[in-house]
Design a protein around this motif. Structure first.
Motif, mmCIF file in Angstrom:
data_model
loop_
_atom_site.group_PDB
_atom_site.id
_atom_site.type_symbol
_atom_site.label_atom_id
_atom_site.label_comp_id
_atom_site.label_asym_id
_atom_site.label_seq_id
_atom_site.Cartn_x
_atom_site.Cartn_y
_atom_site.Cartn_z
ATOM 1 N N GLU A 148 0.877 -1.168 0.000
ATOM 2 C CA GLU A 148 0.000 0.000 0.000
ATOM 3 C C GLU A 148 0.917 1.221 0.000
ATOM 4 O OE1 GLU A 148 -3.777 1.174 -0.336
ATOM 5 O OE2 GLU A 148 -3.411 -0.911 0.146
ATOM 6 N N LEU A 149 0.795 2.079 -0.999
ATOM 7 C CA LEU A 149 1.644 3.271 -1.084
ATOM 8 C C LEU A 149 0.921 4.481 -0.505
ATOM 9 C CD1 LEU A 149 3.212 2.718 -4.615
ATOM 10 C CD2 LEU A 149 4.153 2.146 -2.385
ATOM 11 N N SER A 178 4.885 6.583 -10.199
ATOM 12 C CA SER A 178 6.334 6.433 -10.362
ATOM 13 C C SER A 178 6.732 4.959 -10.347
ATOM 14 C CB SER A 178 7.053 7.198 -9.254
ATOM 15 O OG SER A 178 8.433 7.007 -9.339
ATOM 16 N N TRP A 179 6.188 4.204 -9.405
ATOM 17 C CA TRP A 179 6.472 2.767 -9.298
ATOM 18 C C TRP A 179 6.072 2.056 -10.587
ATOM 19 C CZ3 TRP A 179 3.657 -1.737 -9.545
ATOM 20 C CH2 TRP A 179 4.255 -2.888 -9.039
ATOM 21 N N ALA A 180 4.892 2.369 -11.096
ATOM 22 C CA ALA A 180 4.400 1.729 -12.318
ATOM 23 C C ALA A 180 5.251 2.120 -13.529
ATOM 24 C CB ALA A 180 2.937 2.114 -12.554
ATOM 25 N N ARG A 181 5.611 3.390 -13.599
ATOM 26 C CA ARG A 181 6.416 3.873 -14.732
ATOM 27 C C ARG A 181 7.766 3.162 -14.793
ATOM 28 N NH1 ARG A 181 4.868 8.606 -14.100
ATOM 29 N NH2 ARG A 181 6.379 9.257 -12.541
ATOM 30 N N VAL A 193 -1.284 1.975 -14.420
ATOM 31 C CA VAL A 193 -2.110 2.095 -13.223
ATOM 32 C C VAL A 193 -3.567 2.016 -13.668
ATOM 33 C CG1 VAL A 193 -2.796 3.639 -11.346
ATOM 34 C CG2 VAL A 193 -0.388 3.501 -12.025
ATOM 35 N N HIS A 194 -4.368 1.278 -12.926
ATOM 36 C CA HIS A 194 -5.793 1.168 -13.242
ATOM 37 C C HIS A 194 -6.616 1.330 -11.968
ATOM 38 C CE1 HIS A 194 -4.705 -2.916 -11.996
ATOM 39 N NE2 HIS A 194 -5.954 -3.017 -11.604
ATOM 40 N N ALA A 225 -1.450 -1.177 -9.594
ATOM 41 C CA ALA A 225 -0.592 -1.561 -10.712
ATOM 42 C C ALA A 225 0.065 -2.879 -10.329
ATOM 43 C CB ALA A 225 0.457 -0.497 -10.992
ATOM 44 N N THR A 226 0.178 -3.772 -11.295
ATOM 45 C CA THR A 226 0.766 -5.086 -11.066
ATOM 46 C C THR A 226 1.903 -5.283 -12.053
ATOM 47 O OG1 THR A 226 -1.409 -5.913 -10.427
ATOM 48 C CG2 THR A 226 0.276 -7.556 -10.937
#
Length: 142
Positions: free
Chosen positions: A8-9, A17-20, A26-27, A40-41
């Motif tokens: 959990e962010l 940023s994590w997803a990029r 991100v959804h 995001a997974t």
């Protein structure tokens, strides 16, 4: 899909940023009248997956407004001579001027959701479904 890690962010920017950095999107994982949960997974090197989420809570005034624009939509269609029903809660647009327009929007959104989720199972498509009930969630008696 095996999840190796779930986190959990603390901000949407952190999630973006994590997803990029992992090349994933991100959804919206969940939406209620009081919050939206983004997720995001991404696959890991060992073949598992890690998922990060961020839950954005709304200020009370906006949450109450969203609650007032939440409708329960019951859609039905025929399948092999029987009726198939799909019930979805939908938050209609907050900028709509009338309840009639908000209900129309709720039906459109619910139809799209049902088609995406159930077309392969029962043949539900926006074109073959009829709205049986469109009722404000605050007065829903289920």
């Amino acid at each position: 899909m095996i999840f190796m890690e779930y986190r959990e962010l603390s901000s949407k920017d952190d999630l973006d940023s994590w997803a990029r950095t992992r090349g994933v999107r991100v959804h919206i994982a969940d939406e209620t009248w009081e919050s939206i949960t983004y997720a995001a997974t991404a696959p890991t090197k060992d073949g598992a997956c890690e998922q990060c989420r961020y839950r954005q809570r709304f200020p009370l005034s906006l949450a109450l407004r969203r609650r007032e624009r939440t409708f329960i939509v019951d859609l039905c269609h025929s399948v092999g001579g029987a009726e198939c029903h799909h019930v979805r809660p939908v938050i209609a647009g907050l900028s709509t001027a009338s309840e009639a327009e908000a209900k129309r929007q709720a039906v459109v959104v619910a139809s799209a959701k049902v088609q995406m989720q159930r077309q392969e199972v029962c043949g539900a498509k926006a074109e073959n479904m009829t709205a049986c009930t469109v009722q404000p969630a605050v007065s829903w008696k289920g």
